[in-house]
Design an enzyme around this catalytic site. Structure first.
Site, PDB file in Angstrom:
ATOM      1  N   LYS A   1      30.515  43.622  18.353  1.00 55.08           N
ATOM      2  CA  LYS A   1      31.793  43.293  17.727  1.00 55.08           C
ATOM      3  C   LYS A   1      31.686  43.271  16.203  1.00 55.08           C
ATOM      4  O   LYS A   1      30.596  43.270  15.626  1.00 55.08           O
ATOM      5  CB  LYS A   1      32.311  41.953  18.261  1.00 55.08           C
ATOM      6  CG  LYS A   1      32.818  42.050  19.698  1.00 55.08           C
ATOM      7  CD  LYS A   1      33.454  40.765  20.169  1.00 55.08           C
ATOM      8  CE  LYS A   1      34.073  40.953  21.565  1.00 55.08           C
ATOM      9  NZ  LYS A   1      34.686  39.710  22.074  1.00 55.08           N
TER      10      LYS A   1
ATOM     11  N   ARG B   1      28.357  39.068  28.261  1.00 59.52           N
ATOM     12  CA  ARG B   1      29.012  40.368  28.443  1.00 59.52           C
ATOM     13  C   ARG B   1      28.504  41.319  27.360  1.00 59.52           C
ATOM     14  O   ARG B   1      28.727  41.084  26.169  1.00 59.52           O
ATOM     15  CB  ARG B   1      30.530  40.191  28.350  1.00 59.52           C
ATOM     16  CG  ARG B   1      31.349  41.447  28.578  1.00 59.52           C
ATOM     17  CD  ARG B   1      32.836  41.120  28.473  1.00 59.52           C
ATOM     18  NE  ARG B   1      33.672  42.294  28.688  1.00 59.52           N
ATOM     19  CZ  ARG B   1      34.021  43.156  27.744  1.00 59.52           C
ATOM     20  NH1 ARG B   1      33.591  42.969  26.494  1.00 59.52           N
ATOM     21  NH2 ARG B   1      34.787  44.188  28.026  1.00 59.52           N
TER      22      ARG B   1
END
Length: 279
Positions: free
Chosen positions: A222, A256
């Site tokens: 991210k 995740r």
């Protein structure tokens, strides 16, 4: 709360952290673009992630990156249903990343084991779509919506507001008859948070009251990783692994990730040091 998670066909032991591998069936994902957009490529990628050590797979048919345009339920289902069919016999739980009740119902009918909802089951009909099933449910916090969430996120008290939202949605699911053993929580890194807010949230994860529900944490590749190391998404593997281990050290039970092999190796070494596992 139980140390296991009821997740469709599976009961998952949360005595050790689990790795959730990401399978994007999208042409516009922030991390891997259209690399696995076709169903056959997505299925092959899911099988590879399982071989590399993924304990479960998270299949997404709609990009939820900042600025993403919405997708119809029909098109989303055209993307994910063949992948569910192709991976259902793999022997690992299949999570579907969606916030649309129509999609939730259809993928559960197709054999999905978990619904991972970035909207935290706030959309009309979402709770009703999942309440009577036996799937696992991930409640995520997001301020705003993907198209605008990063425009100007503001909080009076970030930690308190995230915590209160997650508590409220877990309570709403329980009132609808959902077992506490089906619920996991996700603070929503990158979903309506500035980069300093993301790092505050991760640093203080152990201080948040999760009411005994397991944390599912997604920080892989991210922008919060790129913010620190200055690299493009595909080059954020090492930073992502570091963030994953930081989350596990603060209580995360499911991570995740895009890079399953690297995370699996790091987690094995971390566990050997911290708990003596794998020795």
């Amino acid at each position: 709360m139980s140390s296991s998670l009821l997740c469709g066909r599976f009961e998952l032991d949360l005595g050790r952290p689990l790795i959730m591998g990401i399978v994007n069936v999208t042409p516009d994902s922030f991390s891997d673009g259209a690399e696995h957009f076709e169903a056959d490529a997505a299925i092959a990628h899911g099988r590879l992630l399982a071989e590399q050590g993924a304990d479960m797979l998270d299949i997404g048919g709609e990009s939820t990156r900042p600025g993403a345009e919405p997708l119809s339920a029909e098109e989303e289902l055209q993307r994910v249903l063949p992948v569910i069919e192709g991976l259902r016999s793999l022997g690992v739980p299949l999570s579907i990343d969606t916030f649309k009740p129509q999609v939730m119902r259809a993928v559960l009918d197709a054999g999905a084991d978990m619904i991972n909802d970035i909207c935290g089951f706030t959309r009309p009909g979402a709770i009703e779509a999942v309440a009577d099933s036996d799937c696992g449910l991930c409640i995520m916090h997001m301020q705003g919506e993907p198209k605008t969430m990063q425009a100007d996120p503001q909080y009076d008290d970030l930690l308190l507001e995230v915590q209160q939202f997650l508590h409220g949605q877990a309570r709403a699911l329980r009132v609808a008859g959902v077992s506490e053993r089906r619920i996991v929580l996700d603070p929503g890194f990158g979903f309506g948070k500035t980069q300093p807010q993301n790092y505050l949230l991760l640093r203080k994860l152990a201080d948040l009251d999760n009411q005994g529900y397991p944390w599912l944490i997604g920080v892989s590749r991210k922008s919060m990783i790129g913010y620190i190391i200055g690299r493009a998404p595909a080059e954020r593997v090492y930073g992502s692994v570091a963030a994953a281990l930081a989350a596990i050290a603060r209580g995360a039970r499911i991570i995740r990730v895009h890079d399953v092999a690297a995370t699996s190796d790091a987690l094995k070494v971390w566990s050997a040091v911290e708990t003596g596992a794998y020795l």
